[in-house]
Design a protein around this motif. Structure first.
Motif, PDB file in Angstrom:
ATOM      1  N   ASP A  26     -15.628 -33.443 -44.489  1.00  0.00           N
ATOM      2  CA  ASP A  26     -14.755 -34.343 -45.258  1.00  0.00           C
ATOM      3  C   ASP A  26     -15.003 -34.294 -46.761  1.00  0.00           C
ATOM      4  OD1 ASP A  26     -13.471 -35.218 -42.971  1.00  0.00           O
ATOM      5  OD2 ASP A  26     -14.913 -36.826 -42.614  1.00  0.00           O
ATOM      6  N   THR A  27     -15.825 -33.365 -47.221  1.00  0.00           N
ATOM      7  CA  THR A  27     -16.056 -33.216 -48.658  1.00  0.00           C
ATOM      8  C   THR A  27     -14.756 -32.812 -49.353  1.00  0.00           C
ATOM      9  OG1 THR A  27     -18.316 -32.462 -48.248  1.00  0.00           O
ATOM     10  CG2 THR A  27     -17.377 -31.975 -50.415  1.00  0.00           C
ATOM     11  N   PRO A  28     -14.357 -33.497 -50.425  1.00  0.00           N
ATOM     12  CA  PRO A  28     -13.130 -33.088 -51.137  1.00  0.00           C
ATOM     13  C   PRO A  28     -13.269 -31.662 -51.686  1.00  0.00           C
ATOM     14  CG  PRO A  28     -13.810 -35.290 -51.807  1.00  0.00           C
ATOM     15  CD  PRO A  28     -14.939 -34.717 -51.001  1.00  0.00           C
ATOM     16  N   ALA A  29     -12.202 -30.901 -51.606  1.00  0.00           N
ATOM     17  CA  ALA A  29     -12.244 -29.508 -52.065  1.00  0.00           C
ATOM     18  C   ALA A  29     -10.901 -29.109 -52.635  1.00  0.00           C
ATOM     19  CB  ALA A  29     -12.627 -28.574 -50.922  1.00  0.00           C
ATOM     20  N   VAL A  30     -10.953 -28.146 -53.579  1.00  0.00           N
ATOM     21  CA  VAL A  30      -9.750 -27.597 -54.197  1.00  0.00           C
ATOM     22  C   VAL A  30      -9.864 -26.068 -54.175  1.00  0.00           C
ATOM     23  CG1 VAL A  30      -8.295 -27.520 -56.253  1.00  0.00           C
ATOM     24  CG2 VAL A  30      -9.595 -29.604 -55.730  1.00  0.00           C
ATOM     25  N   GLY A 113      -7.710 -30.992 -50.468  1.00  0.00           N
ATOM     26  CA  GLY A 113      -7.894 -31.770 -49.253  1.00  0.00           C
ATOM     27  C   GLY A 113      -9.351 -31.843 -48.925  1.00  0.00           C
ATOM     28  N   THR A 114      -9.655 -32.024 -47.655  1.00  0.00           N
ATOM     29  CA  THR A 114     -11.053 -31.945 -47.249  1.00  0.00           C
ATOM     30  C   THR A 114     -11.475 -30.482 -47.229  1.00  0.00           C
ATOM     31  OG1 THR A 114     -10.555 -31.736 -44.896  1.00  0.00           O
ATOM     32  CG2 THR A 114     -10.767 -33.987 -45.793  1.00  0.00           C
ATOM     33  N   LEU A 115     -12.773 -30.254 -47.313  1.00  0.00           N
ATOM     34  CA  LEU A 115     -13.280 -28.883 -47.255  1.00  0.00           C
ATOM     35  C   LEU A 115     -12.852 -28.221 -45.950  1.00  0.00           C
ATOM     36  CD1 LEU A 115     -14.994 -26.641 -48.487  1.00  0.00           C
ATOM     37  CD2 LEU A 115     -17.031 -27.728 -47.487  1.00  0.00           C
ATOM     38  N   ALA A 116     -12.847 -28.975 -44.867  1.00  0.00           N
ATOM     39  CA  ALA A 116     -12.477 -28.424 -43.563  1.00  0.00           C
ATOM     40  C   ALA A 116     -11.042 -27.912 -43.574  1.00  0.00           C
ATOM     41  CB  ALA A 116     -12.655 -29.479 -42.476  1.00  0.00           C
ATOM     42  N   GLU A 117     -10.097 -28.766 -43.963  1.00  0.00           N
ATOM     43  CA  GLU A 117      -8.692 -28.365 -43.874  1.00  0.00           C
ATOM     44  C   GLU A 117      -8.306 -27.360 -44.945  1.00  0.00           C
ATOM     45  OE1 GLU A 117      -6.497 -31.985 -44.083  1.00  0.00           O
ATOM     46  OE2 GLU A 117      -7.175 -32.497 -46.103  1.00  0.00           O
ATOM     47  N   ALA A 118      -8.830 -27.510 -46.159  1.00  0.00           N
ATOM     48  CA  ALA A 118      -8.451 -26.594 -47.244  1.00  0.00           C
ATOM     49  C   ALA A 118      -9.030 -25.205 -47.027  1.00  0.00           C
ATOM     50  CB  ALA A 118      -8.899 -27.151 -48.587  1.00  0.00           C
ATOM     51  N   GLN A 119     -10.242 -25.120 -46.436  1.00  0.00           N
ATOM     52  CA  GLN A 119     -10.840 -23.821 -46.149  1.00  0.00           C
ATOM     53  C   GLN A 119     -10.159 -23.132 -44.979  1.00  0.00           C
ATOM     54  OE1 GLN A 119     -13.991 -21.894 -47.390  1.00  0.00           O
ATOM     55  NE2 GLN A 119     -12.377 -20.637 -46.468  1.00  0.00           N
ATOM     56  N   VAL A 333     -12.410 -23.751 -56.200  1.00  0.00           N
ATOM     57  CA  VAL A 333     -12.534 -24.038 -57.634  1.00  0.00           C
ATOM     58  C   VAL A 333     -13.124 -25.421 -57.904  1.00  0.00           C
ATOM     59  CG1 VAL A 333     -10.685 -22.457 -58.287  1.00  0.00           C
ATOM     60  CG2 VAL A 333     -10.140 -24.861 -57.805  1.00  0.00           C
ATOM     61  N   ARG A 334     -13.223 -26.246 -56.853  1.00  0.00           N
ATOM     62  CA  ARG A 334     -13.860 -27.560 -57.004  1.00  0.00           C
ATOM     63  C   ARG A 334     -14.267 -28.048 -55.617  1.00  0.00           C
ATOM     64  NH1 ARG A 334     -13.919 -31.350 -61.114  1.00  0.00           N
ATOM     65  NH2 ARG A 334     -14.489 -33.458 -60.436  1.00  0.00           N
ATOM     66  N   SER A 335     -15.471 -28.616 -55.504  1.00  0.00           N
ATOM     67  CA  SER A 335     -15.880 -29.284 -54.271  1.00  0.00           C
ATOM     68  C   SER A 335     -16.691 -30.510 -54.643  1.00  0.00           C
ATOM     69  CB  SER A 335     -16.690 -28.355 -53.361  1.00  0.00           C
ATOM     70  OG  SER A 335     -17.922 -28.001 -53.947  1.00  0.00           O
ATOM     71  N   LEU A 352     -11.463 -18.824 -62.506  1.00  0.00           N
ATOM     72  CA  LEU A 352     -11.189 -19.949 -63.394  1.00  0.00           C
ATOM     73  C   LEU A 352     -11.422 -21.250 -62.627  1.00  0.00           C
ATOM     74  CD1 LEU A 352      -7.932 -18.561 -65.040  1.00  0.00           C
ATOM     75  CD2 LEU A 352     -10.257 -18.546 -65.989  1.00  0.00           C
ATOM     76  N   PRO A 353     -12.370 -22.070 -63.062  1.00  0.00           N
ATOM     77  CA  PRO A 353     -12.793 -23.224 -62.262  1.00  0.00           C
ATOM     78  C   PRO A 353     -11.873 -24.432 -62.403  1.00  0.00           C
ATOM     79  CG  PRO A 353     -14.056 -23.120 -64.285  1.00  0.00           C
ATOM     80  CD  PRO A 353     -13.172 -21.909 -64.283  1.00  0.00           C
TER      81      PRO A 353
END
Length: 478
Positions: A26-30, A113-119, A333-335, A352-353
């Protein structure tokens, strides 16, 4: 159309299982999706595949059959498979519209989204967008070569399977090829379907003239005759002229002929001369046979009189130097609350972060000057200095007369598409045509095209340098 969640690489599932085990799911991720180099050694690409990508995300779920298969692999814990039963994409997507001219290293699509879904969605998004963007770009190049000529997509029999044939027909329409020989694509994507007949039709009859007459009897208002089965100039065209006269006597007309071999420039000129002399200037000349933008450009340069180009193999397989695959990538680019950066041995090529905006500078006449990538929170105006991402010592000033527009919009929120009628392929093809007209002179050249300028803002440059320095100093926070 449902895309199975198993359209993925195994490592997406093993990473997802690991994130769940580690309490990181559930960690936020981009994540950003982009490509590094323009395809076909060209000056641009045409973004395509967004609507199918959003459909995949919106309908993402595992069936009991799919979960049973994963269980049979013996890799995953029962608790993880139970987690997948409720797994959905509930994130946010920001993207450029389909039919937009885009360039290397620009964030075309951003998933939050979450790290799970975005990954997890990485592989499927790349599969959909890489291929459709590549085909749309090839189609746009072919349409540019054809000038005022019409182009039809003829590639199903040479496409990479039925799925590839459907995707190629859709993407070709985004690029400007608005009709297809693929009947299923016509139904699904609401495209006009076009076609003639094969050499086997001619060979199935006692002689060529009989074959032409029989076809014209069955389809008196849509007859296009393939004239190169035996001898194009001595047999095919003279017989087609005979049938054109017989159709005219019955109140119909011959729509056209198709040339599928030989010197297409020479044969099309001779065909035009012969039909005009016979009193049939309205008969259109169709050419096919391994056409691409270079062959079409050569036909026109040599004075060919082709009205319609049927393009197949080299379109749907994206044949040509710099073709074959787009090479799009999907990078974190972001977690959590930290920007993330991937660094290579060449720090100028570091990703590019962080969250970003993609801006386009327009001249007063609406033409494109350059694109600028900035931090999402950063303010930038005409007159500001921007930097070359590969060589920050090179910089330029955005003209004070320019207008800056955001190229991207939020197209999905909370897992639901908020995009308008994006799958109207005529609208997307019109956008592509408009975009190409606004590119700087030379960008559309097939050989040594103009290099469209992509810059980054001062804030993004500074953040990247800070993260590179932290990584070089051994920090784990990059």
């Amino acid at each position: 159309m449902r895309y199975s969640p198993l359209i993925t690489d195994l490592y997406e599932l093993t990473m997802l299982a690991g994130y769940v085990d580690e309490g990181m799911a559930d960690t936020p991720a981009v994540f950003d999706l982009f490509f590094r180099h323009n395809p076909f050694n060209g000056g641009y690409a045409i973004f395509a595949g967004l609507a199918p990508a959003l459909s995949y995300l919106e309908n993402l779920s595992f069936t009991s059959e799919e979960l049973s298969y994963l269980n049979s692999l013996g890799l995953f814990k029962a608790t993880f498979l139970e987690y997948l039963e409720e797994f959905r994409f509930r994130g946010k997507v920001t993207a450029v519209p389909e039919g937009t001219a885009v360039f290397g290293n620009e964030p075309l699509l951003t998933v939050e989204g979450t790290l799970a879904e975005a990954q997890f969605v990485e592989t499927a998004l790349l599969n959909i967008i890489n291929f459709q963007t590549l085909v749309a770009t090839k189609a746009a190049r072919i349409c540019h070569a054809a000038g005022n000529g019409t182009v039809i997509e003829f590639g199903l029999r040479r496409a990479q399977g039925p799925d590839g044939g459907l995707s190629a027909a859709r993407a070709a329409a985004v690029g400007g090829i608005r009709s297809t020989s693929n009947v299923l694509a016509g139904m699904i994507h609401k495209l006009p379907v076009k076609g003639t007949h094969a050499h086997s039709w001619i060979m199935a009859f006692p002689d060529e003239l009989t074959a032409f007459r029989k076809y014209a009897e069955v389809f008196p208002d849509s007859t296009i005759l393939l004239v190169d089965t035996y001898d194009t100039l001595k047999s095919g065209i003279p017989n087609a002229i005979t049938v054109a006269g017989e159709l005219a006597e019955r109140g119909h007309r011959l729509v056209g002929i198709r040339l599928d071999s030989g010197d297409l420039a020479y044969l099309s000129k001779e065909a035009r001369r012969m039909f005009d002399a016979a009193g049939f200037p309205e008969v259109r000349i169709v050419a096919s046979n391994e056409l691409d933008e270079f062959v079409i450009d050569s036909i026109r340069d040599e004075g060919g009189r082709v009205d319609i180009y049927g393009v197949g193999t080299r379109l749907v397989t994206c044949d040509g130097d710099g073709g074959g695959a787009l090479g799009g990538v999907y990078k974190l680019v972001r977690s959590g609350d930290r920007p993330r950066l991937k660094v290579t041995s060449d720090t100028a090529k570091a990703t590019l972060p962080d969250r970003k905006r993609l801006l386009r500078a327009l001249a007063p006449d609406g033409s494109f000057i350059q694109d600028v990538i900035t931090l999402d929170s950063e303010s930038i105006v005409p007159g500001d200095t921007v930097f070359d991402p590969a060589n920050p010592l090179q910089y330029k000033t955005i003209p004070v007369t320019a207008q800056l527009i955001d190229l991207r919009d939020v197209v999905m929120s909370d897992g639901k598409a908020v995009l308008g009628p994006s799958d109207n392929l005529n609208v997307l093809a019109d956008r592509t045509a408009d975009q190409l007209q606004k590119l700087p002179q030379g960008t559309l050249r097939f050989m040594n095209p103009h290099r469209y300028k992509i810059s980054i803002s001062k804030g993004l440059l500074d953040l990247r340098q800070q993260l590179v320095k932290a990584i070089q100093e051994g920090s784990t926070h990059g």
